[in-house]
Design an enzyme around this catalytic site. Structure first.
Site, mmCIF file in Angstrom:
data_model
loop_
_atom_site.group_PDB
_atom_site.id
_atom_site.type_symbol
_atom_site.label_atom_id
_atom_site.label_comp_id
_atom_site.label_asym_id
_atom_site.label_seq_id
_atom_site.Cartn_x
_atom_site.Cartn_y
_atom_site.Cartn_z
ATOM 1 C CB CYS A 130 42.144 9.393 -18.988
ATOM 2 S SG CYS A 130 43.710 8.749 -18.406
ATOM 3 C CG HIS A 250 45.131 8.009 -23.074
ATOM 4 N ND1 HIS A 250 46.311 8.715 -23.102
ATOM 5 C CD2 HIS A 250 44.860 7.770 -21.757
ATOM 6 C CE1 HIS A 250 46.741 8.903 -21.856
ATOM 7 N NE2 HIS A 250 45.875 8.350 -21.022
#
Ligand code: NAP
Ligand code: 3JN
Length: 347
Positions: A130, A250
């Protein structure tokens, strides 16, 4: 020309698997059958999808008979064992784990960046980590026009990247601290280690285990995957990965040194035109990307764009994305969409 396809999700009861189901529904993915696979523990569990009941089955080799596309997110060991079985039975595997990412025979694909690579697969296409995905989406237009010599990146990663148990750990340690109790942490920084720290009101500068060189496995994934995706072994990547008390999304502080000189306004135009990127960059309006607002979105958000004070070719930026969507489930479904729209399901 595409036709309806038979899809299986391996790890369907997990955080990423659930997001894969939701993303297939959100995108109205044209599956004719959907098979939900997990461990023996979950076999028989019922899942409601758009008013229909699906029963989870155990992931065993025979389960892949008749499957066209198998989306894997049940950990590397399961992928190593079952992905070849799925391929043997004619499925295209899109794997969310690190099991095959660095295999030279396996394309590592972010559709906005190196989508064409997927068509060279031999049965398995890997989804990057990710943290790598959102960074390369933001850097791609810059790389294509100016080249990139060096990247210095610090990540601020959400608890959900470490699974549902880490989210629970964040919630319960936050509640304990707010009550004035001693927090009892059970999962992070790495659930297999005996020593744990509370994530609430804290930052953990460790994601996954440490390697001999002092970097963590998560950090080395960013180094190796970035080079593979750009087909450029010369890019220097210096990462620091940290876990922060955020549930979804994130964030990354990215400093990049380009090979050729650039104008900041041109970088903004390139990013504004880039596929999958949303520029949120207006200091006068205090506009910049934040994980709270990126959660649930499919795009990568970029802001705080500024030239370095000392290095002519230096650029700093702030990059945010939903780690479970663009960082995992959506990237995988996007690969599947491109695959069926270009080549149908035959491979
Ligand atoms: P999770 O919430 O713990 O879910 C794990 C899933 O795997 C569950 O569905 C579980 O089924 C299934 N599973 C476990 N052991 C199995 C087995 N032996 N056979 C079949 N299924 C099995 O974890 P998650 O957060 O969804 O992450 C899953 C994996 O996705 C990770 O290990 C990682 O490899 C990958 N991932 C990738 C990214 C990325 O950056 N692209 C991000 C997060 C995760 P049960 O319910 O039956 O236990
Ligand atoms: O911690 C994060 O924010 C991302 C975690 C990803 C992850 C977690 C467990 C195993 C991975 C991954 O996708 O790199 C893996 C793995 O498959 O190695």
């Amino acid at each position: 020309m595409s036709r309806d396809v038979n899809v299986a999700i391996v790890g369907a009861t997990g955080a990423v698997g659930q997001a894969m189901i939701a993303t297939l529904e959100r995108r109205k993915f044209p599956y004719s059958t959907l098979k939900l696979l997990a461990s023996k523990r979950s076999a028989g569990q019922e899942v409601q999808i758009s008013g229909r009941t699906y029963v989870v089955e155990e992931a065993v080799p025979e389960a892949f008979k008749g499957i066209d596309i198998a989306l894997f997110s049940a950990g590397g060991d399961v992928s190593l064992k079952l992905a070849p079985e799925a391929v043997k039975r004619g499925a295209l595997v899109i794997d969310n784990t690190s099991a095959y990412r660095m295999d030279p025979e396996v394309p590592l694909v972010v559709p906005e960046v190196n989508g064409e690579d997927m068509f060279g697969h031999k049965g398995i296409i890997a989804n990057p980590n990710c943290s790598t995905i959102q960074m390369v989406v933001a850097l791609n237009p810059i790389y294509r026009k100016y080249g990139i010599k060096r990247i210095v990146v610090s990540t601020y990663q959400a608890a959900s990247g470490a699974g549902q148990r880490a989210i629970n750990d964040l919630r319960q340690t936050a509640q304990a601290i707010l009550r004035g109790d001693e927090p009892y942490a059970e999962v992070l920084p790495v659930s297999k280690l005996s020593k744990h720290y509370p994530l609430a009101f804290n930052i953990l500068p460790q994601i996954d285990v440490f390697e001999e060189n002092g970097y963590t496995k998560e950090e080395m994934k960013m180094v190796n995957e970035t080079r593979k995706i750009f087909h450029d072994q010369e890019i220097a990547v210096t990462p620091t990965a940290a876990r922060v008390p955020v549930v979804y999304g994130h964030s990354e502080s990215v400093y990049v040194e380009t090979r050729a000189p650039f104008q900041l306004e041109d970088i903004k135009s390139l990013l504004n035109a880039a596929d999958g990127v949303v520029v949120q960059d207006d200091p006068a309006q205090q506009l910049y990307p934040q994980p709270y607002y990126a959660a649930g979105q499919l795009e990568v958000f970029v802001g705080r764009l500024r030239k370095d004070l000392y290095e002519d070719n230096g650029l700093s930026m702030w990059v945010v994305a939903d780690n479970i969507l663009k960082g995992a489930a959506w990237n995988a479904v996007q690969i599947a969409e491109r695959w069926i729209s270009r080549d149908g399901v035959k491979h």
